[in-house]
Enzyme design. Sequence first.
Site, PDB file in Angstrom:
ATOM      1  N   HIS A  41      -6.294  -6.386  -2.051  1.00  0.00           N
ATOM      2  CA  HIS A  41      -4.868  -6.018  -1.951  1.00  0.00           C
ATOM      3  C   HIS A  41      -4.424  -6.093  -0.421  1.00  0.00           C
ATOM      4  O   HIS A  41      -5.351  -6.249   0.468  1.00  0.00           O
ATOM      5  CB  HIS A  41      -4.750  -4.587  -2.371  1.00  0.00           C
ATOM      6  N   ASP A  52     -10.480   1.970  -2.304  1.00  0.00           N
ATOM      7  CA  ASP A  52      -9.241   2.338  -3.294  1.00  0.00           C
ATOM      8  C   ASP A  52     -10.027   2.414  -4.729  1.00  0.00           C
ATOM      9  O   ASP A  52     -10.493   1.558  -5.333  1.00  0.00           O
ATOM     10  CB  ASP A  52      -8.412   1.367  -3.660  1.00  0.00           C
ATOM     11  N   ASP A  86      -2.939  -4.606   1.980  1.00  0.00           N
ATOM     12  CA  ASP A  86      -2.989  -3.639   3.029  1.00  0.00           C
ATOM     13  C   ASP A  86      -4.672  -3.644   3.260  1.00  0.00           C
ATOM     14  O   ASP A  86      -4.925  -2.739   4.409  1.00  0.00           O
ATOM     15  CB  ASP A  86      -2.599  -2.229   2.581  1.00  0.00           C
ATOM     16  N   HIS A  87      -5.351  -4.329   2.805  1.00  0.00           N
ATOM     17  CA  HIS A  87      -6.672  -4.340   3.179  1.00  0.00           C
ATOM     18  C   HIS A  87      -7.396  -5.661   3.834  1.00  0.00           C
ATOM     19  O   HIS A  87      -8.312  -5.710   4.248  1.00  0.00           O
ATOM     20  CB  HIS A  87      -7.765  -4.032   1.839  1.00  0.00           C
ATOM     21  N   HIS A 144     -10.291   0.193 -10.104  1.00  0.00           N
ATOM     22  CA  HIS A 144      -8.890  -0.154  -9.510  1.00  0.00           C
ATOM     23  C   HIS A 144      -8.227  -1.274 -10.247  1.00  0.00           C
ATOM     24  O   HIS A 144      -8.675  -1.657 -11.303  1.00  0.00           O
ATOM     25  CB  HIS A 144      -9.248  -0.747  -8.061  1.00  0.00           C
ATOM     26  N   HIS A 193     -11.409  -5.153  -1.187  1.00  0.00           N
ATOM     27  CA  HIS A 193     -10.492  -5.963  -2.288  1.00  0.00           C
ATOM     28  C   HIS A 193      -9.582  -6.530  -1.606  1.00  0.00           C
ATOM     29  O   HIS A 193      -9.217  -6.447  -0.487  1.00  0.00           O
ATOM     30  CB  HIS A 193     -10.346  -4.940  -3.534  1.00  0.00           C
TER      31      HIS A 193
HETATM   32 ZN   LIG Z   1      -6.000  -1.451  -3.543  1.00  0.00          ZN
END
Ligand SMILES: [Zn+2]
Length: 483
Positions: free
Chosen positions: A232, A377, A234-235, A307, A230
């Site tokens: 976000h 997540d 941090d990914h 999520h 996804h």
């Molecule tokens: Zn996430």
Amino acid sequence: MRNGGSYSVAENDSLIIMIHLERAGIDYAYSVAKHNGMSLEQAEATLEDLMRKGLVERAGSSSIKRSDARFKRSDEVHKHHTYFSLTRAGKLALREVKLSARKHAARLSGTKLGSLMKKGAETLMKEASSDELKWLEEHGMIQEVSGRLIVTAYGRLVLEQVALLGERTLFLVKFLGTASGAPVSGFFPSSMIIIKNGEKVLVDVGEGIQHQLFRSGIGLRGLHTIVITHMHGDHVMGLPGLLMSLSLLNADMSISIHGPRDVKGFVEFVLDATRSGQDALGWTSFREIGQPFSVGEMIIRPFRVKHRIPSFGLVFQENQRPGRFLVEEALKLGVPRGPLWGKLQRGQAISLEGHVITPQQVLGPARKGAKLTFTGDAAPSEELVANARESDCLIHDAAFPPGDEEEAHRFGHSTWKDAINSAKEAGVKKLVLYNFGGKTVSQLDELLAFAESQFPGVVLAKDMMELEVSVDDGFDRACKGLC
Ligand SMILES: [Zn+2]
């Protein structure tokens, strides 16, 4: 030539002797030397060194007469006919070495470097790149001795395991990061690499991914598939930098990225705005995540999870494996033990004295491959449980401590309790918790006691941790029958 790594020439001798003693049960120095092409002095010195380390012990003396013509002096007779065997610590140490060899084997199996290594040191010298040679050397598989390159005892052990892997079912998972959200000291953002027969799939690419890939010994080469669960930060924040570095390698690249549609625009914008690694856009293909796809012998099936933004979990499934080899049937049909058995096991028909024998005649029913499920997540959901059903291993979001369910679900995450409940409901064999939030990293030890009381054998992922997932015996007993 050596700088670092785990084996020196002396240690190479130790490993040769330990493998010999394991196979022989007990033996004496003279015989050890003879069977392994060592001098008697070399074997004795190594055995003594192993005894000092508690890995080998004396196992009595033989009853060979002192008049044995080979030894004139009685003390020599005694010395040369003292039997040695591995201690328990020695057996355990050897088991560790074999486990590590299996992991290297999983990485080399099916790769060009693996087949070069099988052909021996000379071919390696001619055909492997200097980076590849350096990697093999740093991991103790080859060594320069008196100006010549040799495949070490450890390297031979890895090759044995490569041969065995063809018959086995195995995913190797390496965690490159295990923290959720903002970086936490000592934890990189959640990311992992799944390896099967040399094929690698990198899942999520947070900041610092390149350092983690180097630290893990995996490096950047040979990476062709990336999955982004996804959008976000941090990914995905590590992705443009990774592509930029790959473009600097100037290698013959091809990368396929499976992820949300926005990944493409994000990467293009960053590379264009920074005027960095723009040629990567020429050899990178973007595919919208959703449909199953395969990489080598892995089938990867994304599924929607709960999520805050659209996000996917992943099921990694191996192809069906051939059935068990029925030894009695093979012998009844007159197929002699040896390479023909291997051919039949691999699904090839053979011809024997004018008759054709097909694999179906000597193999049992096809067996299912290993299943590994990864949630990304995710807050708990029925869909998650349905997809994880009967996995050999479930790697589950565990961002919040038990008791914080309301907050966890609000942020689209799970607590440790949620993860344990999902694992139980789905009937998975093994549960690995990962993606730890700030509240959990400070109390991992206390929380582990709670998790173990609820799901015995639960594992907490750590950065740089490796685990094997196999269908028969679970990853932490994968050594069964080999060690
Ligand atoms: Zn996430």
